[in-house]
Design an enzyme around this catalytic site. Structure first.
Site, PDB file in Angstrom:
ATOM      1  N   ASP A   3      -6.469  -2.793   3.351  1.00 52.69           N
ATOM      2  CA  ASP A   3      -5.372  -3.700   3.001  1.00 52.69           C
ATOM      3  C   ASP A   3      -5.562  -5.101   3.571  1.00 52.69           C
ATOM      4  O   ASP A   3      -4.726  -5.976   3.332  1.00 52.69           O
ATOM      5  CB  ASP A   3      -4.037  -3.133   3.508  1.00 52.69           C
ATOM      6  N   ASP A  39      -1.366  -0.745   6.002  1.00 56.65           N
ATOM      7  CA  ASP A  39      -1.648  -0.238   7.348  1.00 56.65           C
ATOM      8  C   ASP A  39      -3.123  -0.062   7.642  1.00 56.65           C
ATOM      9  O   ASP A  39      -3.503   0.191   8.778  1.00 56.65           O
ATOM     10  CB  ASP A  39      -0.949   1.106   7.549  1.00 56.65           C
ATOM     11  N   ASP A  89       0.863  -1.171   0.000  1.00 55.98           N
ATOM     12  CA  ASP A  89       0.000   0.000   0.000  1.00 55.98           C
ATOM     13  C   ASP A  89       0.908   1.232   0.000  1.00 55.98           C
ATOM     14  O   ASP A  89       2.124   1.115   0.212  1.00 55.98           O
ATOM     15  CB  ASP A  89      -0.891  -0.034   1.247  1.00 55.98           C
TER      16      ASP A  89
END
Length: 1195
Positions: free
Chosen positions: A855, A851, A422
């Protein structure tokens, strides 16, 4: 409080053109007409007890087990391991009369191994449960009745509850927005945790619910919501609110999603629609599956091979037994059994051979290492402890340690091939710094980027070297004083700060530039109570950086009213002057428009259109007389891009009253229009105004990466790892991460600019995408430049087609050929699907790092899931296998711990198979010598002690402490990491090599002892050795041989390893001594064996020494030959360190370090190399020659 009341009176919806528009009463939208399945959710507002069908609770769980499922699921997990299943079968057979051992000999080790493994699973799942409860026990303010709100745990929220959420708090469930602290029901939501986007989203309440803006408003409130069923789509919602005998349509702009955060708004009220696993963020997650490492899966294959070998030699034994029983037993009168059962029936040799086959299956079970699994569990426990306690992965700012949430995958950390990451919150801090600018064709800002400084150091150049213009001609030594850092402002240039810009030429353009920075935005100023200075709350960090820069240049934005902005202009030494600017219209920024405009009227009545946006968009809208600075600005933009900075172009246009009035009438008409083509009409009208612009300059801001991210990406690239970015954010924010660089050929696969008519089919769209894939692949094949690098960029809309069965393999093949892959604007589900495609399509180990809750699917789908903890929420942490506080710690987690864990586990498993084959095959050889009678050569206690005590501890501590090189060397020589992805230490060559070594050792141990002892006097009295002497001597040779082998295998000795290797040998002798001193009732044939028989006999010691040396001689020869003629990378480094050449010959050490990195086309090093080539080109080119033009495909 005064500030809050002032803000609350602002009708913020007036600032937005493309959102937050309410229709007038005469134009109100009709309620949604729901038909068919998928729209059965009924919510009774403020009456949660009225729901007939109880909705899902707000309790969430990411554990693999619960109290009911733990035993069946954990037992299944244990016995899907091939070895454990085999030992379960043999343990059951040990209760029969055909077993050569007592049932306790088989049951005790199996129960011990399985119980330890299950206890480990229980502890790890308990930790997940504790983290789940931390989220479930968060407090929310809930309406309890009579207009009072009280605290209640998240897990006890129910559908229909009215919740009050305050500023900077997460939403506990999916809510319908009722009202906010703003008069017109606007609120700002940060969805970075859901979709990765940094811009704040604007949500609006229905006009009918705006009066409910305090606690008492909900005393008698009731209503009914009919809406869609729970689904994973983050961007759609359809429903109706029945309130006060009226029905109002609902859309996504009224929905507040769980795990998003309230920003820039004091409070909001909302009604719970979806709870727990029904919420959209949880719907986007996947089930927490049990992950098994590739090493463990291959280990099962080896065990299957050994089981096949076991079955084969058992069949050989049973055939031999059938021959002996049917033909020879009748002639052996002294061998006649007392019990003429079918087990020894000469008349039924085939039946007897079958029973003997069962006996052999149990007897040769020592070929399968029974303690392997539990030993691996113990080793992984210590490996996890080392990861958790590593001080180099401790983040002092958040006081967070690395956390290994599972021990099943530690060795996988050393075999990762592709990292899927990410962006927002993982790689970046979501903080922008104003670094450079270009105004009126002149570059300002002397702060050099890290890329430029590293390139200069690499070439050993002075920054002031006259032939190289890194960024500006201003001397770097101009300002020698230490200036305190201002958040959001890293600009240095005395020509424009402190009002010195008034001494420059084109002061009117400079003035206009600064005013665009301070006026073209939608931010709100607030006074910091501690410092008394203004701070800004904006939709994006870019706007904050621009406002901080404007403030430092002398244009401080200090106040916003409904229609005006107030600027304190204090760029001279006179008293600051506050100026008022009327804001007539704001054409806000969208990802499609890539620009923002504000129409202002100054105190003199002058109308100005102020515009900022992407340079390609702005340049296309310049007038003929507005291109004076275009050439110089373009050059500066290119330089800023090479330095990894994000850029925007600034322009303006003077307006006449008549022109503006005519345009504004049409604009208002379109703005209040409600229809499907409203946005298209707004864009058309906006384009009428945003044209014939005059270029003012450009800005360059640095998207602040988390500490150490560029270096980490660079080191991972040098280690041969491929890094893909899967982000919900826009493409422009990915450029400076290090995955894209100037000069990299970029393939932008998109359907955004494709004009598709209604009759165009889905197949036509796919054909266009396939053509783009084919053309890109062809360009890569035809490229001849060895330094050429390619990047693949694809958006979420196109990715939806690319992930379908007929396109996904072409997409994957193209992506693999590119140095960098960026998937932008992707949904959480698409992140998981891309991860699955890479994992299944390449067969390589994948690692996903993120985070946020968006995700979770990606983290769970990857072979290894890593979360960034302590940033946003806990969803990612709870779904992950490993949690680290900063992305930079990923370097040490993989390059150091991953490298060590892989090699330790690989060596440990290979050694286990070696020692068990060396031991187990001696049982087969002896049985062949004993007429396939099933006679044991070793005593039962020997068999029990072999795997559990005498050989297990040295190999366990090999797996705990072994290091081929130190952590410092791992980081200096990142290419060593490639030994894991290439599987150099657990491939079939290595495995069969160790199996062959075990076969060789078993032959030497058995036959050498037979040769030494056969038909020879053994004691001083002339006695020949009996079964107990031969068996004990052979067992002694095994103990010495396998322990010396592990000593030769070990690269890094510690006192602990020395102790346990030689203590294992000593324990064997101590056992013989103590066991032999026990009563013959217990010790049987071993009574006084060591003291009276073996110790006084020189032949016993000679046989032990000779067998040990001969067994280990081939390994010594092999490793010596390999180190001399075909050394591996770590062999060379070990030799250099041993002979201290790294100290004596630093040049050679540096040369070896430069070799020990994989050639990379991404990351900091690649950018430095590209900068060096550029600077060398400037040095060598002729002054008269024009600068080279590099054609780079436009995005």
């Amino acid at each position: 409080m005064t500030t809050e009341r002032t803000r609350a009176r602002l009708r913020r919806s007036n600032l937005y053109t493309f959102a937050c528009i309410r229709p007038s009463d005469g134009e109100r939208e009709e309620p949604h007409q729901f038909q068919g399945p998928g729209f059965s959710r009924i919510v009774y507002c403020n009456e949660s007890s009225h729901h007939l069908r109880k909705p899902c609770s707000n309790h969430i769980s990411t554990t693999k087990y619960n109290v009911i499922t733990f035993l069946p699921k954990a037992i299944f997990e244990q016995f899907r391991r091939v070895a454990n299943l085999y030992f379960l079968i043999t343990t059951c057979l040990s209760f029969t009369k055909y077993s050569p051992f007592s049932y306790l000999t088989m049951l005790a080790p199996l129960a011990f191994v399985v119980s330890i493994s299950m206890a480990k699973e229980a502890v790890e799942d308990w930790r997940r449960f504790i983290q789940d409860m931390k989220v479930n026990m968060r407090k929310a303010r809930v309406h309890k009745g009579d207009g009072t709100f009280g605290l209640k745990p998240w897990m006890k929220l129910r559908v229909g509850d009215v919740v009050k959420v305050e500023k900077d708090k997460f939403f506990p469930a999916d809510l319908l927005l009722m009202s906010s602290s703003y008069e017109d029901g606007i609120c700002y939501v940060e969805t970075m945790n859901l979709d990765g986007e940094t811009n704040l989203k604007v949500k609006r309440a229905l006009e009918v619910t705006l009066p409910m803006d305090d606690d008492m408003s909900f005393k008698d409130f009731t209503g009914k919501i009919s809406c869609e069923d729970p689904n994973p789509n983050l961007y759609t919602f359809a429903g109706n609110l029945e309130y006060d005998q009226q029905v109002y349509p609902l859309d996504p702009s009224q929905i507040l999603l769980r795990d998003s955060k309230l920003r820039n708004t004091s409070y909001v009220y909302g009604v719970v629609i979806f709870t727990g696993h029904d919420t959209k963020v949880m719907q986007n997650g996947t089930h927490s599956a049990s992950k098994r490492s590739g090493v463990e899966k291959r280990m099962d294959k080896i065990i299957c091979i050994l089981l096949s070998l076991l079955v084969l030699i058992s069949w050989i034994s049973s055939c031999g037994f059938a021959v002996k029983t049917g033909i020879q037993m009748r002639q052996w009168w002294y061998m006649q059994p007392y019990d003429e059962s079918s087990q020894y029936d000469p008349d039924k040799p085939l039946l007897s051979s079958f029973y003997h086959w069962v006996t052999s299956i149990i007897l040769y079970g020592y070929l399968i290492p029974s303690s392997l699994y539990v030993s691996i569990e113990v080793v992984k426990f210590f490996q996890v402890m080392f990861i958790n306690k590593d001080i180099h992965m401790y983040d002092e700012e958040t006081e967070t340690r690395a956390q290994a949430r599972t021990s099943n995958l530690t060795e996988e950390l050393g075999q990762v091939d592709i990292i899927l990451s990410d962006k927002t919150g993982t790689l970046t801090c979501n903080q922008m710094d104003f670094v450079k600018c270009s105004i009126a064709g002149m570059a300002y800002g002397i702060h050099s980027s890290e890329v430029e400084l590293a390139a200069a150091r690499e070439m050993d150049l002075n920054i002031d070297f006259p032939k190289i213009e890194l960024e500006t001609t201003v001397s770097w030594k101009e300002e020698k004083y230490e200036k305190p850092h201002i958040k959001g402002f890293s600009f240095e240039d005395s020509r424009v700060i402190h009002g010195n810009w008034l001494k420059e030429k084109n002061t009117d353009v400079l003035l206009l530039f600064f005013r665009i920075l301070s006026l073209c935005h939608t931010a709100i100023p607030e006074v910091n109570e501690e410092t008394g200075e203004f701070v800004y709350e904006a939709e994006s960090p870019d706007e904050v950086a621009f406002l901080v820069a404007a403030k430092e240049f002398g244009f401080e934005f200090c106040k916003r009213t409904q229609s005006s902005l107030f600027i304190n202009e204090k760029y001279t030494y006179k008293e600051p002057m506050q100026r008022e600017y009327k804001i007539l219209n704001v054409l806000d920024f969208t990802s499609k428009r890539k620009r923002m405009s504000a129409i202002t009227r100054d105190e003199d009545g002058q109308l100005l259109l102020l515009c900022k946006g992407a340079d390609s968009i702005i340049f296309d809208r310049l007038s003929k007389n507005g291109r004076e600075y275009e050439e110089a600005t373009t050059k500066h933009l290119k330089d800023y891009g090479e330095a990894g900075l994000r850029t925007l172009a600034l322009a303006y246009r003077k307006l006449e009253e008549e022109e503006y009035s005519a345009w504004n009438d049409e604009f208002i008409k379109v703005k209040t229009f409600i229809g499907s083509n409203r946005e298209a009409e707004l864009e058309r009208v906006s384009n009428l105004m945003e044209r014939n612009l005059i270029l003012v300059g450009a800005t360059a801001v640095e998207d602040k990466l988390q500490k150490g991210v560029p270096q980490c990406i660079d080191k991972l690239a040098q280690a041969g790892l491929k890094i893909w970015v899967l982000t919900g954010d826009k493409l422009e924010t990915a450029i400076n991460i290090g995955l894209l660089r100037q000069g990299m050929k970029q393939f932008c696969i998109t359907t955004m600019n494709t004009d598709m008519s209604a009759q165009d089919s889905k197949k036509a769209v796919k054909d266009i995408i396939m053509m783009q894939f084919t053309n890109a692949s062809q360009m890569i094949k035809l490229e001849k430049d060895p330094h050429a690098a390619f990047a693949l960029i694809i958006d979420g809309r196109t990715l939806a087609y690319a992930l379908e069965d007929d396109l996904k393999h072409e997409f994957l093949n193209l992506a693999i050929d590119c140095a960098s892959v960026i998937c932008c604007r992707v949904s959480p589900v698409q992140k998981a699907l891309v991860t699955r495609l890479v994992k299944q399509g390449t067969g390589k180990i994948t690692l996903a790092v993120g985070d946020g809750a968006n995700d979770v699917g990606m983290i769970q789908e990857a072979d290894i899931g890593v979360s960034i903890s302590g940033v946003e929420g806990m969803q990612a942490v709870m779904a992950s296998d490993f949690a680290i506080a900063q992305f930079r710690f990923l370097e040490r987690l993989l390059v150091v711990h991953g490298h060590w864990c892989y090699k330790r586990i690989a060596q440990m498993i290979c050694y286990f198979f070696y020692k068990n084959i060396a031991f187990g095959l001696t049982l087969f050889y002896f049985e062949a010598f004993a007429g396939f009678s099933g006679q044991l050569v070793y005593e039962d206690p020997y068999m029990l002690l072999f795997n559990i005590f005498l050989t297990s501890l040295p190999v366990i501590f090999l797996g705990v402490f072994e290091q081929d090189v130190s952590a410092e060397i791992c980081l200096q020589f990142p290419a060593l990491y490639q030994q894991g992805p290439k599987n150099l230490f657990f491939n079939w060559y290595k495995i069969f090599g160790w199996i062959a070594n075990g076969l060789y050792s078993s032959i030497i141990i058995f036959f050498l002892n037979i040769v030494v002892f056969y038909d020879r006097p053994f004691r001083s009295g002339g006695q020949t050795p009996d079964l107990s002497v031969v068996g004990t001597t052979m067992f002694t040779c095994i103990i010495w041989a396998v322990n010396c082998q592990i000593a030769l295998t070990t690269n890094h000795f510690t006192l602990v390893q020395h102790f346990f290797i030689w203590a294992s040998v000593a324990t064997w002798y101590l056992f013989l001594l103590v066991y032999g001193m026990m009563s013959p009732v217990y010790s049987k044939n071993v009574f006084q064996l060591l003291i009276e028989v073996l110790a006084p006999a020189p032949m016993y010691w000679l046989a032990t020494l000779l067998t040990t040396v001969v067994c280990n001689l081939p390994y010594v020869a092999h490793i010596s030959f390999q180190r001399c003629f075909h050394p591996m990378d770590h062999h060379i480094i070990q030799a250099i360190k041993y002979y201290k050449k790294d100290v004596e010959d630093s040049q050679m050490w540096s040369k070896e370090r430069s070799k020990a990195r994989q050639e990379t086309k991404i990351g900091f090093t690649a950018r430095v190399d590209a900068k060096i080539r550029q600077l060398r080109g400037r040095l060598t080119k002729k002054p008269s020659s024009p600068p080279p033009q590099v054609a780079v495909p436009l995005l």
